[in-house]
Design a protein around this motif. Structure first.
Motif: not given
Length: 83
Positions: A11-17
């Motif tokens: 599970m990775s996040f980018k820009g809070g999403r």
């Protein structure tokens, strides 16, 4: 299922999403990636009660067991805790 979660689950996040959109982008384990041997031990319980809970309760311990096996094979010692 547990080995797939341990080796392919991310599970990775980018820009809070979350970057993962849905199951269409989820990589499933294939037979080629499965262990060649799996040993299952079902411990007998109260035979007066209907059997239940044999499958999924065994899934959560698989990722830490895999990590312990990798650590032990690399260092020759088994960790006593996570820090």
């Amino acid at each position: 299922m547990g080995v797939g979660i341990a080796t392919l689950g991310e599970m990775s996040f980018k820009g809070g999403r979350a970057e993962q959109e849905n199951f269409h982008t989820y990589e499933l384990p294939r037979m080629a990636g499965a262990p060649r041997e799996i040993r299952v031990h079902i411990i007998p319980g109260d035979y007066g009660q209907p059997m239940g809970g044999v499958g999924e309760p065994g899934v959560p311990p698989i990722p830490p067991a895999l990590c312990n096996a990798i650590f032990a094979s690399a260092s020759g010692a088994c960790p006593s805790g996570i820090s």
